[in-house]
Design a protein around this motif. Structure first.
Motif, PDB file in Angstrom:
ATOM      1  N   ILE A  39       0.553  -5.155   8.156  1.00  0.00           N
ATOM      2  CA  ILE A  39      -0.222  -4.410   7.167  1.00  0.00           C
ATOM      3  C   ILE A  39      -0.025  -5.026   5.792  1.00  0.00           C
ATOM      4  O   ILE A  39      -0.959  -5.285   5.053  1.00  0.00           O
ATOM      5  CB  ILE A  39       0.192  -2.923   7.149  1.00  0.00           C
ATOM      6  N   LYS A  40       1.223  -5.270   5.434  1.00  0.00           N
ATOM      7  CA  LYS A  40       1.539  -5.860   4.130  1.00  0.00           C
ATOM      8  C   LYS A  40       3.020  -6.186   4.107  1.00  0.00           C
ATOM      9  O   LYS A  40       3.765  -5.837   5.040  1.00  0.00           O
ATOM     10  CB  LYS A  40       1.201  -4.888   2.995  1.00  0.00           C
ATOM     11  N   SER A 100      -5.154   6.140  -5.950  1.00  0.00           N
ATOM     12  CA  SER A 100      -4.769   4.733  -6.126  1.00  0.00           C
ATOM     13  C   SER A 100      -4.492   4.387  -7.583  1.00  0.00           C
ATOM     14  O   SER A 100      -4.054   3.272  -7.875  1.00  0.00           O
ATOM     15  CB  SER A 100      -5.864   3.816  -5.565  1.00  0.00           C
ATOM     16  N   ASP A 130       1.072   2.204   3.227  1.00  0.00           N
ATOM     17  CA  ASP A 130      -0.146   1.434   3.435  1.00  0.00           C
ATOM     18  C   ASP A 130      -1.157   1.615   2.300  1.00  0.00           C
ATOM     19  O   ASP A 130      -2.261   1.075   2.366  1.00  0.00           O
ATOM     20  CB  ASP A 130      -0.784   1.773   4.780  1.00  0.00           C
ATOM     21  N   ASN A 131      -0.774   2.366   1.274  1.00  0.00           N
ATOM     22  CA  ASN A 131      -1.609   2.475   0.067  1.00  0.00           C
ATOM     23  C   ASN A 131      -1.521   1.147  -0.681  1.00  0.00           C
ATOM     24  O   ASN A 131      -0.433   0.687  -1.023  1.00  0.00           O
ATOM     25  CB  ASN A 131      -1.108   3.628  -0.808  1.00  0.00           C
ATOM     26  N   ASP A 132      -2.658   0.517  -0.945  1.00  0.00           N
ATOM     27  CA  ASP A 132      -2.651  -0.790  -1.604  1.00  0.00           C
ATOM     28  C   ASP A 132      -1.993  -0.739  -2.984  1.00  0.00           C
ATOM     29  O   ASP A 132      -1.514  -1.758  -3.490  1.00  0.00           O
ATOM     30  CB  ASP A 132      -4.084  -1.324  -1.749  1.00  0.00           C
ATOM     31  N   ALA A 133      -1.976   0.449  -3.582  1.00  0.00           N
ATOM     32  CA  ALA A 133      -1.396   0.595  -4.925  1.00  0.00           C
ATOM     33  C   ALA A 133       0.029   1.140  -4.887  1.00  0.00           C
ATOM     34  O   ALA A 133       0.569   1.520  -5.934  1.00  0.00           O
ATOM     35  CB  ALA A 133      -2.276   1.507  -5.769  1.00  0.00           C
ATOM     36  N   TYR A 148       6.281  -5.127   3.031  1.00  0.00           N
ATOM     37  CA  TYR A 148       6.838  -3.862   2.585  1.00  0.00           C
ATOM     38  C   TYR A 148       8.109  -4.020   1.752  1.00  0.00           C
ATOM     39  O   TYR A 148       8.587  -3.065   1.162  1.00  0.00           O
ATOM     40  CB  TYR A 148       7.204  -2.998   3.793  1.00  0.00           C
TER      41      TYR A 148
END
Length: 245
Positions: free
Chosen positions: A19-20, A188, A226-229, A22
């Motif tokens: 996902i990203k 966000s 998982d919030n992009d911000a 972390y």
């Protein structure tokens, strides 16, 4: 400002799919809720998430959800009370096995997604979750939506409960989280999120989507991993509230 816990959902990769990164989140949180393989993650990613969390010295909790990889555990599923008990107990034990490998103790349990939201209004679901947590270890803390049925049920069963509020989600006037299908249900804007955090901490209220005021007192605050911000929100909170960790 009173002491509070800031938590985030963590380790929600699956197989080779990431996902990203972390790791940056771990610099700003006190606790993590690690996916246990049902809504996300797998054994190898669970181990990696535990190792990273230990490196940063944060509290580690289990994040059990519905068996719904495709829907990321955010779709309602029908289970009996016994089945809910079983899937929660199973996931707690799976994550705890990795903590035991490193000589660490599980700190808390926080249900994920649709399971969390169902429990907030459903006594049967809350009882199944609370029973699974208590039967695994009555020393575990249960994170539950503030003012929810889950809090009431768990307290009656003698569990330690930390009421939870959300920094990056909007609220409905009944105190439930705004469904994700509604536009702007996820916050966000770091400044908006920090302002909501400050309002809950200082005033024990939150302004709902309907522009009403809802009373809420929280022990722990969630930012979704998982919030992009997410990182920007956490930085904003730490900058505005230096008394926090």
């Amino acid at each position: 400002m009173r002491a509070v816990d800031i938590n985030c959902d963590f380790g929600e990769d699956f197989g080779i799919y990431k996902i990203k990164d972390y790791s940056e989140l771990l610099q700003y949180v006190d606790s993590v809720n690690i996916a246990c393989g049902f809504h996300a993650s797998d054994p190898s990613n669970m181990r990696k998430a535990v190792e990273a969390s230990i490196e940063y010295g944060v509290n580690i909790g289990a994040h059990p959800g519905y068996p719904d990889i495709v829907g990321f555990g955010r779709r309602n599923m029908e289970f009996t009370k016994d089945e809910i008990y079983d899937i929660v107990l199973y996931q707690i034990g799976a994550l705890d096995a990795f903590l035991k490998k490193f000589g660490k103790r599980l700190h808390h349990v926080k249900p994920h997604g649709a399971l969390y939201n169902r429990a907030a209004v459903c006594e049967k679901t809350s009882e199944a979750i609370a029973d699974a947590v208590r039967d695994y270890s009555n020393e575990l803390i249960l994170y539950a939506l503030a003012n929810s049925v889950t809090v009431q049920v768990a307290q009656k069963k003698g569990l330690t409960v930390w009421s939870e509020a959300f920094v990056d989600r909007t609220y409905e006037q009944d105190g439930q989280l705004t469904p994700r299908k509604i536009v702007k249900s996820v916050i966000s804007d770091p400044h908006f999120a920090a302002a909501q955090f400050q309002q809950i901490v200082n005033e024990s209220t939150v302004t709902t989507r309907q522009q009403t005021t809802y009373s809420i007192a929280a022990d722990t605050f969630c930012i979704h991993g998982d919030n992009d911000a997410a990182v920007e929100i956490l930085r904003s909170i730490r900058k505005e509230h230096r008394s926090l960790r």
